[in-house]
Enzyme design. Structure first.
Site, PDB file in Angstrom:
ATOM      1  N   GLU A 154       0.845  -1.198   0.000  1.00 36.45           N
ATOM      2  CA  GLU A 154       0.000   0.000   0.000  1.00 36.45           C
ATOM      3  C   GLU A 154       0.881   1.251   0.000  1.00 36.45           C
ATOM      4  O   GLU A 154       1.876   1.339   0.724  1.00 36.45           O
ATOM      5  CB  GLU A 154      -0.871  -0.033   1.255  1.00 36.45           C
ATOM      6  N   CYS A 176      -5.680  -2.849   2.505  1.00 33.13           N
ATOM      7  CA  CYS A 176      -5.411  -2.815   3.938  1.00 33.13           C
ATOM      8  C   CYS A 176      -6.663  -2.979   4.800  1.00 33.13           C
ATOM      9  O   CYS A 176      -7.192  -4.071   4.951  1.00 33.13           O
ATOM     10  CB  CYS A 176      -4.641  -1.545   4.278  1.00 33.13           C
ATOM     11  N   LYS A 215      -9.638   2.914  -2.106  1.00 32.04           N
ATOM     12  CA  LYS A 215      -9.862   2.272  -0.802  1.00 32.04           C
ATOM     13  C   LYS A 215     -11.182   2.753  -0.199  1.00 32.04           C
ATOM     14  O   LYS A 215     -11.414   3.945  -0.034  1.00 32.04           O
ATOM     15  CB  LYS A 215      -8.691   2.598   0.120  1.00 32.04           C
TER      16      LYS A 215
END
Length: 264
Positions: free
Chosen positions: A47, A151, A116
């Site tokens: 990431e 994540c 995200k």
């Protein structure tokens, strides 16, 4: 080169990220690529691999890029030169917002992006970035259906759900600190088991102000078994995945067929 209808060689690079220094991080990836295992089909980077995360809104804004600028240009060069697809995330801007944007770049130059969705509210991330609005994409690549999340998305099983066998491989790029290592490893295993899909947990290496990260990159098969290995003198964690074996496991133990139906 692998049999695209069956085998897929996946490699993840737990590179130590230098904060706010794109050129240093590009150089670290390029040094590692000199030892990329032959026949690799997908390389998964951590990431925000080119910048890291500082929590400083001004610094993040100054480093953010559009999809057509330096970071993605460099990734496209790597994909073209190695013949592998590259995945990960970078610090992106689509005015007026900043995004933690995942990418899947194919050797042909074909590109897929995902912003995200779940931002870590225990930090300043949720104040600096805008949350993505679109569900994770699924890319067809060399006979495999590949999905990607970033994540903290991993903690939300409904978001990651493999509905009706829509993907075979889930890529999770992350900056997940050792302080929460138990949760990281077991959530990856859970996503593999419940979705009967292979999962790559592509964590960064090194340390920063938020903690240390080394030793937390994994590859699991559709049973949730660890299959990633680090070849001798290699910076990569590598696994050879087989689509036929995954399909046979799904046929012989079709637990996913009993999953609940829902819409997001």
């Amino acid at each position: 080169m692998n049999d695209y209808a069956g085998n897929l060689r996946v490699a993840t690079l737990p590179v130590s990220i230098v904060p706010d220094d794109k050129e240093a991080n590009f150089a670290a990836v390029e040094k590692a690529l000199a030892k990329l295992p032959e026949g690799t089909d997908i390389v998964v980077l951590p990431e925000l691999f080119s910048t890291g995360y500082s929590g400083d809104a001004g610094a993040m804004a100054s480093l953010a890029e559009r999809n057509t600028e330096g970071t993605i240009d460099r990734v496209k060069q790597w994909a073209s030169s190695t013949g592998a697809a590259f995945a990960g995330s970078f610090l992106a801007v689509t005015h007026p917002h900043l995004y933690n944007r995942a990418f899947f770049i194919e050797p042909s130059g074909e590109e897929t992006f995902y912003d995200k969705r779940h931002l870590f509210s225990l930090s300043s991330e949720a104040k600096i970035f805008a949350a993505g609005q679109d569900r994770m994409p699924v890319v067809r690549f060399r006979g495999w259906n590949v999905a990607m999340v970033v994540c903290y998305d991993l903690r939300f099983p409904v978001w990651c759900r493999c509905r009706h066998g829509e993907y075979d491989l889930l890529l999770v790029c992350a900056n997940w600190p050792r302080a929460r290592a138990y949760a990281w490893e077991h959530l990856l295993i859970a996503r593999a088991i419940e979705n009967q899909s292979c999962v790559v947990g592509a964590n960064r290496g090194g340390e920063d102000a938020f903690g240390s990260y080394d030793g937390l990159s994994y590859i699991f098969d559709g049973r949730g078994m660890a299959v990633g290995v680090r070849p001798v003198d290699s910076p990569f964690i590598v696994a050879d995945l087989n689509r036929g074996k995954l399909a046979e496991f799904r046929r012989s133990f079709p637990a996913a067929n009993d999953a609940d139906y829902f819409t997001l």
